[in-house]
Scaffold this motif. Sequence first.
Motif, short mmCIF file in Angstrom:
data_model
loop_
_atom_site.label_atom_id
_atom_site.label_comp_id
_atom_site.label_asym_id
_atom_site.label_seq_id
_atom_site.Cartn_x
_atom_site.Cartn_y
_atom_site.Cartn_z
N GLN A 294 0.52 8.60 -7.10
CA GLN A 294 1.40 7.51 -6.69
C GLN A 294 1.49 7.41 -5.17
N THR A 295 1.52 8.55 -4.52
CA THR A 295 1.55 8.55 -3.05
C THR A 295 0.27 7.97 -2.48
N LEU A 296 -0.86 8.37 -3.06
CA LEU A 296 -2.16 7.86 -2.61
C LEU A 296 -2.25 6.35 -2.80
N ALA A 298 0.22 4.24 -2.92
CA ALA A 298 1.12 3.58 -1.96
C ALA A 298 0.46 3.48 -0.59
N ASP A 299 -0.25 4.54 -0.20
CA ASP A 299 -0.97 4.51 1.08
C ASP A 299 -2.08 3.46 1.06
N LEU A 300 -2.81 3.39 -0.06
CA LEU A 300 -3.87 2.39 -0.18
C LEU A 300 -3.31 0.97 -0.15
N LYS A 301 -2.14 0.80 -0.73
CA LYS A 301 -1.51 -0.53 -0.74
C LYS A 301 -1.19 -0.99 0.67
N HIS A 302 -0.75 -0.05 1.50
CA HIS A 302 -0.47 -0.38 2.90
C HIS A 302 -1.74 -0.77 3.64
N LEU A 303 -2.87 -0.25 3.16
CA LEU A 303 -4.16 -0.57 3.79
C LEU A 303 -4.80 -1.83 3.19
N ASP A 306 -4.50 -2.95 -3.24
CA ASP A 306 -3.46 -2.88 -4.25
C ASP A 306 -4.10 -3.00 -5.63
#
Length: 409
Positions: A294-296, A298-303, A306
């Motif tokens: 889930q953390t990973l 979320a980080d990818l979504k910021h990049l 999604d």
Amino acid sequence: MDLTLLIFLSVYVAMGFGKLPGFKIDRTGSALVGALAMLSIGSISSQAAWNAIDYKTIGLLFGLMIVSGAFAVSGFYGWAAHKVATLNVNPAKLLAVFIMVSGILSSILTNDVVVVAMTPLLVSITLVRGLNPIPFLLGFCFAANAGSVGTLIGSPQNMIAAQALDVSFVELLKVAGLPAIISLFIVWGVICFLFRGKWETKQSASHAHAPMSLPQLNLIETLKASVVTVALVVLFIIDIWPQELVALAAAGILLINRKIASNDVLKEVDGNLILLIMGLFIVNAAMAATGLPQTLLADLKHLGMDLNDPLSLYAVGAALSNIVGNNPTVMLLVPYLDAGADANALCAALALGTGFSSNMVIFGSLAGIVVVEQAKSCGVEISFMDFAKAGFPVSVICLVLAGLWIYLL
């Protein structure tokens, strides 16, 4: 958490390589050992492990394997393969028939079972005709993967995605059916272009397999299986009962038989695939419990990546399929999807991305592995490069067109 991550990575390394490096343990064994290891170190409780297994998906897959198995024991697959391979047509037209039959059967019956049942006979008959079996086997394999993307019952990954996203038979057909049909023309065109002037084999007839007589077809059992299959598809379309219950009911009807032993039909069930899927359900759930995925994400979504965006999911699914295989890819991704209003588009993205990309390399799909291994047992070598030379352009063209389709959705 460190041990959980290590076990998770080891399992998916085995998914990618086909076995755990240094050990004689295949994909199914790795998934089961990984699940047991997660339970042993306390990464997941026994109750959570049971809850992680999606019994709806398992029931649907098992029921459809029985339905497909009924066609196998009735002699239908062998009869159909013989009829197709002995048509009096030129090689290009024969390839078109191979592709059409493979695409149609794989969209109605599980693609892996169709490939397992028909490959050896297709090898033998093409050799007897003095034809190079490689383009025909590649076309048959590619069409099985590509044609199956259009329906819920075409492949295990479609079943997993549709169950997880609550997408019906008709909804998936609407969003993935047209690209599946178009892909069959692409398969034919690419292989015809690459193998122009190379249709005949250099192997002499004396070294080819002996001509095979027309396999015996049990007409009554084939008709029974056909009626049950038509009823199953109709009930899937009407969508008034759970899909897994419809599939299991169909399986039960076909297992009740006075002439064919139920054990003969059950032998056609791919138990290894079912065990692999059950093991991966547990391994993935244990990894999800750490919070790291889930953390990973979320980080990818910021990049800007999604997974709940159909195009992003399409790209990720297509890429992962050629690393760990199509079924593990879908199982890895679906727990982190929030269907919402885009359920149909997300399901299409998974089905098309994992289905079309799986033709790129041999280990991208179980169908590819089966065709290559069974051809080898019949004396026909299909190398990694032979497969990729045809599979890469087929996959790229299909993926580009399907990407545009996903964008329009």
